[in-house]
Scaffold this motif. Sequence first.
Motif, short mmCIF file in Angstrom:
data_model
loop_
_atom_site.label_atom_id
_atom_site.label_comp_id
_atom_site.label_asym_id
_atom_site.label_seq_id
_atom_site.Cartn_x
_atom_site.Cartn_y
_atom_site.Cartn_z
N PRO A 103 2.36 -0.49 5.73
CA PRO A 103 2.11 0.71 4.91
C PRO A 103 2.61 2.00 5.52
O PRO A 103 2.80 2.99 4.81
CB PRO A 103 0.58 0.71 4.76
CG PRO A 103 0.06 -0.22 5.77
CD PRO A 103 1.13 -1.22 6.06
N LYS A 104 2.85 1.99 6.84
CA LYS A 104 3.32 3.27 7.40
C LYS A 104 4.75 3.61 6.97
O LYS A 104 5.20 4.73 7.16
CB LYS A 104 3.14 3.31 8.92
CG LYS A 104 4.00 2.40 9.74
CD LYS A 104 3.77 2.73 11.23
CE LYS A 104 4.49 1.76 12.13
NZ LYS A 104 3.84 0.42 12.10
N HIS A 107 5.58 5.87 2.77
CA HIS A 107 5.92 7.27 2.48
C HIS A 107 7.43 7.51 2.61
O HIS A 107 8.02 8.25 1.84
CB HIS A 107 5.16 8.21 3.41
CG HIS A 107 3.68 8.17 3.18
ND1 HIS A 107 3.11 8.54 1.99
CD2 HIS A 107 2.66 7.79 3.98
CE1 HIS A 107 1.79 8.40 2.07
NE2 HIS A 107 1.49 7.94 3.27
N ARG A 111 10.22 8.82 -0.14
CA ARG A 111 11.21 9.87 0.14
C ARG A 111 12.61 9.40 -0.28
O ARG A 111 13.41 10.16 -0.81
CB ARG A 111 11.18 10.17 1.65
CG ARG A 111 11.63 11.57 2.01
CD ARG A 111 11.85 11.68 3.49
NE ARG A 111 10.66 11.38 4.26
CZ ARG A 111 9.93 12.31 4.86
NH1 ARG A 111 10.25 13.56 4.76
NH2 ARG A 111 8.89 11.97 5.59
N TRP A 137 1.02 -6.39 1.07
CA TRP A 137 0.35 -5.70 -0.03
C TRP A 137 0.98 -6.21 -1.34
O TRP A 137 2.20 -6.47 -1.38
CB TRP A 137 0.56 -4.19 0.07
CG TRP A 137 -0.18 -3.52 1.19
CD1 TRP A 137 -0.33 -3.98 2.47
CD2 TRP A 137 -0.88 -2.27 1.14
NE1 TRP A 137 -1.07 -3.08 3.20
CE2 TRP A 137 -1.41 -2.03 2.42
CE3 TRP A 137 -1.09 -1.33 0.13
CZ2 TRP A 137 -2.15 -0.89 2.71
CZ3 TRP A 137 -1.82 -0.19 0.44
CH2 TRP A 137 -2.35 0.02 1.71
N THR B 4 -4.16 -3.87 4.94
CA THR B 4 -4.40 -3.43 6.31
C THR B 4 -3.43 -2.32 6.69
O THR B 4 -2.37 -2.17 6.08
CB THR B 4 -4.21 -4.59 7.32
OG1 THR B 4 -2.89 -5.12 7.13
CG2 THR B 4 -5.21 -5.69 7.11
N GLY B 5 -3.78 -1.55 7.69
CA GLY B 5 -2.91 -0.48 8.18
C GLY B 5 -3.66 0.38 9.17
O GLY B 5 -4.77 0.04 9.59
N SER B 9 -0.96 6.61 9.98
CA SER B 9 0.18 6.63 9.06
C SER B 9 -0.23 6.47 7.61
O SER B 9 0.57 6.70 6.71
CB SER B 9 1.17 5.52 9.43
OG SER B 9 0.50 4.30 9.51
N PHE B 10 -1.48 6.11 7.37
CA PHE B 10 -1.95 5.91 6.00
C PHE B 10 -3.38 6.45 5.94
O PHE B 10 -4.32 5.79 6.36
CB PHE B 10 -1.89 4.41 5.66
CG PHE B 10 -1.60 4.13 4.23
CD1 PHE B 10 -0.33 4.32 3.71
CD2 PHE B 10 -2.59 3.67 3.38
CE1 PHE B 10 -0.05 4.06 2.37
CE2 PHE B 10 -2.32 3.41 2.04
CZ PHE B 10 -1.05 3.60 1.54
N ASP B 14 -4.82 8.22 1.05
CA ASP B 14 -3.91 7.16 0.58
C ASP B 14 -4.68 5.87 0.26
O ASP B 14 -4.41 5.22 -0.75
CB ASP B 14 -2.84 6.85 1.64
CG ASP B 14 -2.04 8.06 2.02
OD1 ASP B 14 -1.76 8.89 1.13
OD2 ASP B 14 -1.70 8.21 3.22
N PHE B 97 -7.60 0.07 9.61
CA PHE B 97 -8.39 -0.32 8.45
C PHE B 97 -7.97 -1.66 7.87
O PHE B 97 -6.83 -2.09 8.04
CB PHE B 97 -8.33 0.77 7.36
CG PHE B 97 -6.98 0.89 6.70
CD1 PHE B 97 -6.04 1.80 7.15
CD2 PHE B 97 -6.64 0.09 5.61
CE1 PHE B 97 -4.80 1.92 6.54
CE2 PHE B 97 -5.39 0.20 4.98
CZ PHE B 97 -4.48 1.12 5.46
N ARG B 134 4.88 13.79 3.68
CA ARG B 134 5.18 12.40 3.31
C ARG B 134 5.28 12.27 1.79
O ARG B 134 6.06 11.50 1.27
CB ARG B 134 4.07 11.47 3.81
CG ARG B 134 3.99 11.35 5.31
CD ARG B 134 2.70 10.63 5.64
NE ARG B 134 2.49 10.52 7.07
CZ ARG B 134 1.32 10.17 7.61
NH1 ARG B 134 0.29 9.92 6.83
NH2 ARG B 134 1.20 10.07 8.89
#
Lengths: 184, 230
Positions: A103-104, A107, A111, A137, B4-5, B9-10, B14, B97, B134
Motif C-alpha cells: 500500500p505504500k 499514492h 500520481r 489487496w 496490511t501496511g 505510508s498509509f 487512508d 496495521f 500524496r
Amino acid sequence: MSEKKPKKIKIVIAGPFAAGKTEFIRTVSEIEPVTTERKITDPKEKEKKSSTTVAMDFGKIKIDDEHELYLFGTPGQSRFNFMWEILGEGALGVIVLVDSTDPKTFHEARRIINFFQSRYPVPLVVAANKQDLPNAWSPEDVAVALDISEEEGIPVIGISAKNKDDVKKALLLLLELIKTQLTG
Amino acid sequence: MTLTGDLKSFSFADILQVLHADKKSGVLIVEWKDMTVAYYIKDGELVLARPVDKVFRIYVDRDFEKLLEKLRLRESSLAETVKKFFLSRLDNREGIFSFTQGFIRYPETVPVFYPAEYLIMESARRLTLEETERKISDELLVFEKAPDYEEKVRKARLTDEEQKVLNLIDGKNTVKDILEKSGLDKLTLYRTLYGLLSIGAIRRKRKKAPKKPSISLDLLAKLIEKIKKL
C-alpha cells in the motif's frame, strides 16, 4: 526496393517501482523484451529487487505485415519521470500496474494516473498486480485507495503479471475501452 | 481478506477511507512499539477501541456483545475508548496495521459516536505537507463536489476554514486558485482537500475530455483478435 517498415502502435505500461511492469511485458511479448535495467544501489529499494528499469523496457507483438504493437514499460522510480513524458507521446492507451501487496506505493500510482490523465488523456486501465500473493489487496480496495471514482471511467482489474491469461485480460480490457471511445 | 501496511505510508485517513467506502466489518489491529490496539469496525464505522497485551486475545472474543460484557463496558462508554485509543494516537505513525474482515459477530445495531467522516477529517488534520502531497500532487488539479457531499460534510463537522475551502470547490477552481482565494496556508488547504477527498465529499474532475483514439476500428479488431490468440 526497400521493405516497408511496419507501423508501430504503442501501449504504455506504467506504475510505481517494483509493480511488475517488466514482467508484464515479458509475459506477452513475442520477442525477448529489450530492457534497460541497472543494478539497484539504494539499500531500501534493494530489499525489493536487485535491478530496475532506468529508461524503458519494450516488448513487441506482430499484428499483421503492416502493424506491430509495442509495449513500452516506463521506469518506476520518480527520478526518471521525464521518461513518462517521452513514452506517453502518441500512446493508444496506458496500463498502470500497482503492487497490490504494497500500500505504500498506492499514492505514487495515483500520481502516475494524474500525470497521464493530464498530459495524455487516452484510455487507461489499472491492473492490481500480484493477486497471487496472500496479502494482496483486492482490486476493489485498491480502487478506493487510489481514489478512483466511477465517473473517472478507469477500470481496475486484478492480475498476476506472471500469468499470460491475466496479462491478456488487462490488455483486452484496455482495447475494449478504446473501442468504446471510438464507437461511443 | 486481510489488509496490511504501515501507518507511515498509509495513514489512518487512508485506512478508514477504504474500510468506510465498502462498509467493511471486522477488526483492525495496530501494533505500535508501546501498545497494540484492536479497533472494532462495523459497516465501516469505528465502534470500539481496545488495547490488548497479546494479539491472540482479540481472536478469543468473537462475539461483540459478550466482549462488551467481559470488558464491563456499557454502550455509553464506547465513545470514550475511541477518544482514548484512537484520537489520542493519531500523531503516532510508527505502527503496523492489519485488518481482518468478518470474524467478529456484531449485533444488528451498535451506536456510532464518532462517524468515519469525522475520524477521517481528524486524521487528515494531522498529516504533514509531504503526506498530503500524496493525494494533492498537482496545483492544477480541479475538484468537484460529489452529489451526496452535504451528508458527508455534516458528519465530518468541518471547521470554518474547511468550510471555506469546500465553498470554493466548484469544478472550475484549481488548487492554486483555492489557495489564493481562501487566503489559507498551503498545509491547511492540502489537509482539507485530502480529508474531503478521503470521505468522498469531493472528487477529482478530469481536466480534458478523453482523446479520440488514433486507430481504425478494423485495425483495433485485428489487434483484439491477435491478443486473444496469444
